[in-house]
Design a protein around this motif. Sequence first.
Motif, short mmCIF file in Angstrom:
data_model
loop_
_atom_site.label_atom_id
_atom_site.label_comp_id
_atom_site.label_asym_id
_atom_site.label_seq_id
_atom_site.Cartn_x
_atom_site.Cartn_y
_atom_site.Cartn_z
N PHE A 24 0.82 -1.21 0.00
CA PHE A 24 0.00 0.00 0.00
C PHE A 24 0.86 1.26 0.00
CE2 PHE A 24 -3.08 -3.09 1.43
CZ PHE A 24 -4.24 -2.65 0.82
N ALA A 25 2.05 1.15 0.59
CA ALA A 25 2.87 2.35 0.81
C ALA A 25 3.66 2.78 -0.42
CB ALA A 25 3.82 2.09 1.98
N THR A 26 3.73 1.92 -1.41
CA THR A 26 4.63 2.21 -2.53
C THR A 26 3.90 2.24 -3.87
OG1 THR A 26 5.15 -0.16 -2.67
CG2 THR A 26 6.63 1.20 -1.36
N ARG A 27 2.59 2.50 -3.83
CA ARG A 27 1.84 2.53 -5.09
C ARG A 27 2.03 3.86 -5.81
NH1 ARG A 27 -3.70 -0.81 -3.75
NH2 ARG A 27 -2.59 -2.66 -3.02
N PRO A 28 2.14 3.81 -7.13
CA PRO A 28 2.37 5.05 -7.89
C PRO A 28 1.28 6.11 -7.69
CG PRO A 28 2.47 3.11 -9.33
CD PRO A 28 2.13 2.61 -7.97
N GLU A 29 0.04 5.69 -7.39
CA GLU A 29 -1.05 6.67 -7.23
C GLU A 29 -0.82 7.61 -6.05
OE1 GLU A 29 -1.19 3.10 -7.70
OE2 GLU A 29 -3.01 2.92 -6.48
N ILE A 30 -0.01 7.20 -5.07
CA ILE A 30 0.20 8.08 -3.92
C ILE A 30 1.61 8.66 -3.94
CG2 ILE A 30 -1.53 6.94 -2.48
CD1 ILE A 30 0.88 5.66 -0.93
N ALA A 31 2.26 8.60 -5.12
CA ALA A 31 3.63 9.10 -5.21
C ALA A 31 3.73 10.26 -6.19
CB ALA A 31 4.58 7.98 -5.63
N TRP A 32 4.72 11.09 -6.00
CA TRP A 32 5.02 12.21 -6.87
C TRP A 32 6.48 12.07 -7.31
CZ3 TRP A 32 8.28 16.58 -5.67
CH2 TRP A 32 8.25 17.59 -6.64
N ARG A 33 6.74 12.39 -8.59
CA ARG A 33 8.07 12.17 -9.13
C ARG A 33 8.72 13.51 -9.45
NH1 ARG A 33 9.02 7.99 -13.45
NH2 ARG A 33 11.13 8.43 -14.21
N HIS A 34 9.94 13.69 -9.01
CA HIS A 34 10.66 14.94 -9.32
C HIS A 34 11.79 14.67 -10.30
CE1 HIS A 34 11.80 19.06 -8.84
NE2 HIS A 34 13.06 18.68 -8.71
N HIS A 35 11.73 15.35 -11.45
CA HIS A 35 12.83 15.32 -12.41
C HIS A 35 13.69 16.56 -12.16
CE1 HIS A 35 15.14 14.46 -15.93
NE2 HIS A 35 14.90 15.66 -16.40
N TRP A 36 14.96 16.32 -11.86
CA TRP A 36 15.82 17.39 -11.33
C TRP A 36 16.39 18.29 -12.42
CZ3 TRP A 36 16.40 18.18 -6.17
CH2 TRP A 36 16.02 17.15 -5.31
N ARG A 37 16.48 19.58 -12.10
CA ARG A 37 17.29 20.53 -12.86
C ARG A 37 18.33 21.09 -11.91
NH1 ARG A 37 12.16 24.00 -13.86
NH2 ARG A 37 12.20 23.40 -11.67
N VAL A 38 19.47 21.51 -12.45
CA VAL A 38 20.49 22.12 -11.60
C VAL A 38 19.90 23.34 -10.90
CG1 VAL A 38 22.69 23.39 -11.63
CG2 VAL A 38 22.44 21.27 -12.95
N GLY A 39 20.14 23.46 -9.62
CA GLY A 39 19.62 24.59 -8.85
C GLY A 39 18.31 24.30 -8.14
N ASP A 40 17.69 23.16 -8.44
CA ASP A 40 16.47 22.79 -7.71
C ASP A 40 16.79 22.52 -6.24
OD1 ASP A 40 14.93 22.86 -9.98
OD2 ASP A 40 14.68 20.69 -10.15
N LEU A 41 15.89 22.95 -5.38
CA LEU A 41 15.96 22.60 -3.97
C LEU A 41 14.63 21.95 -3.62
CD1 LEU A 41 17.45 23.00 -1.13
CD2 LEU A 41 15.85 24.88 -0.83
N VAL A 42 14.67 20.72 -3.13
CA VAL A 42 13.45 20.04 -2.72
C VAL A 42 13.51 19.80 -1.21
CG1 VAL A 42 12.03 17.97 -2.93
CG2 VAL A 42 13.06 18.98 -4.97
N LEU A 43 12.45 20.23 -0.56
CA LEU A 43 12.34 20.10 0.90
C LEU A 43 11.18 19.15 1.18
CD1 LEU A 43 12.28 21.10 3.94
CD2 LEU A 43 11.05 23.09 3.09
N TRP A 44 11.40 18.14 1.98
CA TRP A 44 10.28 17.24 2.28
C TRP A 44 10.10 17.04 3.78
CZ3 TRP A 44 14.73 15.51 -0.18
CH2 TRP A 44 15.49 14.53 0.45
#
Length: 237
Positions: A184-204
């Motif tokens: 249940f914890a790893t299904r694509p419907e509850i996930a978001w995908r980040h494609h990185w660019r230089v300079g991106d900052l992702v905070l979770w």
Amino acid sequence: MSDADLIAFSRRFGDLDFAPVQENGQRFVAGHPEIYIVSNVLGPDGQPIGSLGAGEAVWHTDMSYLKKPPKASMLFALEVPETGGDTHFSDMYMACERLPAALRERLAGLRVKHDGTYNSGGYVRAGVTPTDDPRTAPGQLHPLVCRHPETGRRMLYLGRRRNAYIEGLTLEESEALLDEIWDFATRPEIAWRHHWRVGDLVLWDNRCTMHRRDPFDATARRVMHRTQVKGEVPPAA
Ligand code: OGA
Ligand code: MN
């Protein structure tokens, strides 16, 4: 952003944890123990300048083998490959809500061991003798279902699949129940995908999400710098 900038920005969210130590017992950036480097790039000594290589980094929560895991992590992209190396985040509130009621009730009061042997790239942590018996592997017990200390919402709190163990069950029961929950914890419907660019900052929010990274071409360069904000003991739901 320089490392000093990243640290200063991160401190707006709270005190910082030091990064985990590398195999060689050292941290990554002299003078900045807060910085964790994720990279496949080799330094002048032929050793990687960071962790996790170029392979898949499997689903995990950062540093949940600690009694007080970080509440947030921040990842800043300095060099990224053209393709591959995307990072996926999954929602542990949703994972909890989507559990069948009978299964969720079974989890109440149970604690799971968050393994301290392997990192998400499959590498053995500094100072640990590897074992693949989840019952005896070093790690930290946390409630399987936690209540987020700020939002008050119920969430699954899993850490990592490898060497996970549900206290009080036989190994077979623990493995079967964990497989059921992880589905249940790893299904694509509850996930978001980040494609990185230089300079991106992702905070979770490291309490109510898990993340994983796709593999990428090992001959490409990927360099990311991370900080982690101190958290508290995860409260049971
Ligand atoms: C991390 C991590 C994955 C990535 O920094 O905690 O898991 O995409 N990184 O580099
Ligand atoms: Mn991570």
